[in-house]
Write a protein that holds these residues in place. Sequence first.
Motif, PDB file in Angstrom:
ATOM      1  N   LYS A 142       0.857  -1.181   0.000  1.00 48.92           N
ATOM      2  CA  LYS A 142       0.000   0.000   0.000  1.00 48.92           C
ATOM      3  C   LYS A 142       0.893   1.231   0.000  1.00 48.92           C
ATOM      4  O   LYS A 142       1.944   1.269   0.646  1.00 48.92           O
ATOM      5  CB  LYS A 142      -0.900   0.020   1.248  1.00 48.92           C
ATOM      6  N   LEU A 143       0.472   2.262  -0.751  1.00 50.30           N
ATOM      7  CA  LEU A 143       1.211   3.530  -0.750  1.00 50.30           C
ATOM      8  C   LEU A 143       0.991   4.195   0.601  1.00 50.30           C
ATOM      9  O   LEU A 143      -0.139   4.502   0.980  1.00 50.30           O
ATOM     10  CB  LEU A 143       0.715   4.435  -1.879  1.00 50.30           C
ATOM     11  N   LYS A 144       2.071   4.411   1.333  1.00 49.64           N
ATOM     12  CA  LYS A 144       1.950   4.887   2.701  1.00 49.64           C
ATOM     13  C   LYS A 144       2.341   6.352   2.833  1.00 49.64           C
ATOM     14  O   LYS A 144       3.364   6.786   2.299  1.00 49.64           O
ATOM     15  CB  LYS A 144       2.835   4.052   3.633  1.00 49.64           C
ATOM     16  N   GLN A 408       2.539   0.111  -4.459  1.00 49.67           N
ATOM     17  CA  GLN A 408       3.892   0.589  -4.730  1.00 49.67           C
ATOM     18  C   GLN A 408       4.862  -0.581  -4.674  1.00 49.67           C
ATOM     19  O   GLN A 408       4.719  -1.481  -3.842  1.00 49.67           O
ATOM     20  CB  GLN A 408       4.301   1.650  -3.707  1.00 49.67           C
ATOM     21  N   THR A 409       5.866  -0.588  -5.576  1.00 49.74           N
ATOM     22  CA  THR A 409       6.877  -1.638  -5.553  1.00 49.74           C
ATOM     23  C   THR A 409       7.960  -1.274  -4.536  1.00 49.74           C
ATOM     24  O   THR A 409       8.400  -0.134  -4.485  1.00 49.74           O
ATOM     25  CB  THR A 409       7.533  -1.804  -6.935  1.00 49.74           C
ATOM     26  N   TYR A 410       8.353  -2.259  -3.722  1.00 48.28           N
ATOM     27  CA  TYR A 410       9.486  -2.016  -2.836  1.00 48.28           C
ATOM     28  C   TYR A 410      10.732  -2.760  -3.327  1.00 48.28           C
ATOM     29  O   TYR A 410      11.818  -2.604  -2.790  1.00 48.28           O
ATOM     30  CB  TYR A 410       9.153  -2.423  -1.395  1.00 48.28           C
ATOM     31  N   LYS A 411      10.556  -3.584  -4.375  1.00 51.60           N
ATOM     32  CA  LYS A 411      11.677  -4.223  -5.046  1.00 51.60           C
ATOM     33  C   LYS A 411      11.264  -4.456  -6.502  1.00 51.60           C
ATOM     34  O   LYS A 411      10.112  -4.276  -6.872  1.00 51.60           O
ATOM     35  CB  LYS A 411      12.048  -5.539  -4.360  1.00 51.60           C
ATOM     36  N   GLU A 412      12.202  -4.825  -7.328  1.00 41.79           N
ATOM     37  CA  GLU A 412      11.932  -5.019  -8.752  1.00 41.79           C
ATOM     38  C   GLU A 412      10.857  -6.086  -8.951  1.00 41.79           C
ATOM     39  O   GLU A 412      10.885  -7.132  -8.321  1.00 41.79           O
ATOM     40  CB  GLU A 412      13.226  -5.430  -9.451  1.00 41.79           C
ATOM     41  N   ALA A 422      12.029  -0.794  -7.947  1.00 45.50           N
ATOM     42  CA  ALA A 422      11.512  -0.355  -6.650  1.00 45.50           C
ATOM     43  C   ALA A 422      11.217   1.136  -6.705  1.00 45.50           C
ATOM     44  O   ALA A 422      11.928   1.911  -7.358  1.00 45.50           O
ATOM     45  CB  ALA A 422      12.535  -0.645  -5.562  1.00 45.50           C
ATOM     46  N   GLY A 423      10.143   1.538  -6.026  1.00 44.82           N
ATOM     47  CA  GLY A 423       9.815   2.961  -5.951  1.00 44.82           C
ATOM     48  C   GLY A 423       8.822   3.445  -6.981  1.00 44.82           C
ATOM     49  O   GLY A 423       8.560   4.648  -7.073  1.00 44.82           O
TER      50      GLY A 423
END
Length: 528
Positions: A142-144, A408-412, A422-423
């Motif tokens: 989730k986008l935090k 949202q991606t936190y890794k590839e 990521a990002g």
Amino acid sequence: MVVLEVSFAAAASSVVRWILMLGGLMAAAALLWQAGRLLRLLWWQPRRLERALRAQGVRGTSYRFPAGDLKEYGRLAKEAWSKPLPLRCHDTAPRVAPFLHRLVLEHGRTSMSWFGPSPKVTIVDPELAKDVLSNKFGHFEKLKVPALSKMLGSGVASHEGEKWVKHRRILNPAFHLEKLKRMLPAFSACCEELVNRWAAESLGSDGSCELDVWPELQNLTGDVISRTAFSSSYREGRRIFQLQAEQASLVMTNIRKIMMIPGYMYLPTANNRKMRRNNREVESILREIIGKRIQAMERGEGTKDDMLGLLLETNMRDDMGMTIEDVIEECKVFYFAGMETTSVLLTWTMVVLSMHPEWQDRAREEVTALFGRDDKPEYDGLSRLKVVTMVLYEVLRLYPPATSVVRQTYKEMEVGGVTYPAGVILELPVLLIHHDPDIWGGDAREFRPDRFSDGVSRASKDPGAFLPFGWGPRICIGQNFALLEAKMALCMILQRFEFRLAPSYTHAPHTVITLHPMHGAQLKLRAI
């Protein structure tokens, strides 16, 4: 002695100079580090991510330092929201989400824009949306925005990992079918109070009255969530609803500044001070309610059969339960989401049935055939409603409470042949998916409840294109609660009233976290 004192003073002065110089160098180094960090966040990283996405064929807008597309987003929204829609027009996307609507038209069904310095890829394909929402590889979060979560409630909907698993496990039993059946008397009592009050106001010569049903239905759903979650009347919870509604408005007013200015929520602006005061008051009221309940349980009084009782009972028998702070945050979410989703659904349903009286008549005929004019709806009858269910689904399709879902991606991570670093923010525009003619046919922007006559899975070309409550393991935990409450309320309203649009009604849907009627929902009600 004098020489020694002079030498000592000189040495001390030299040390002070060195300390000041060292302090200055450290301050300069800190400033350079911060400047480098900002340069990386606001320039190098966006450029790197943009190159990576464009190299894979993702089209869209170019990054504009430092706000991305936020200024254009605001300009288009202001322009669109200044113009109401024609009555009976359900092509709401150009007004509700003008930037996204234009983005997809110009750049395709997978297109890139910029939420400040963060690339945001909008995905209209429902199959790809399901891949993201299924979270089968655990790489989408989730986008935090922590400060905002704290203001509105940081509950199960915003948690990740083990904390989400624990909270979902504790909350799930409250929404089982048998629990929901036991809530029906509370639903019925709240709805009866509403229709009786409306009937008392219908004292004109023709037995009719003009009423803005939007705040009325907010009050109704607030009453329901108070009684079912906290066993309290609406009057006890009224202040919380007022404060949470105000919080949502303040959040949307400040969202651009919050996302663009580091630490903006901590600045002593009038809005920020107001949000903090509201939050303290909400937490104080909830803490008092919870404290009284704990004291009653410690005295040996029985646990009440509501959501709060479930949470506290779990805590008392399980060392791995929630903390009191966790319970407060879940309660804040109950109060906001529990009221908001159903009140939005009921409001748009009454508005749309006023625009399409032929469907209002069909729904009323079904209700009276099952329950007559006076009998209170019961679960078996509610579960047999077909026309009413089709109407509610079609309203959820055309006017989904949440118009987008964001991850949202936190890794590839790879989705649909594109590898997202990521990002990257992935936006799943529920409103655009629900209005897409390629998915729903040429009449996608028309009110046609019979498209759901054979169920949700056969209503469109893609069985996963209906996403009003999300999808996958994080699908809205309260969806059955909301639908059962909406059916009960709509049945009891249809039993007692005919309704049509009042002359003062303006068709102007817009988003304030969920999809609201901008100028209210003024209807003409006639008692029958």
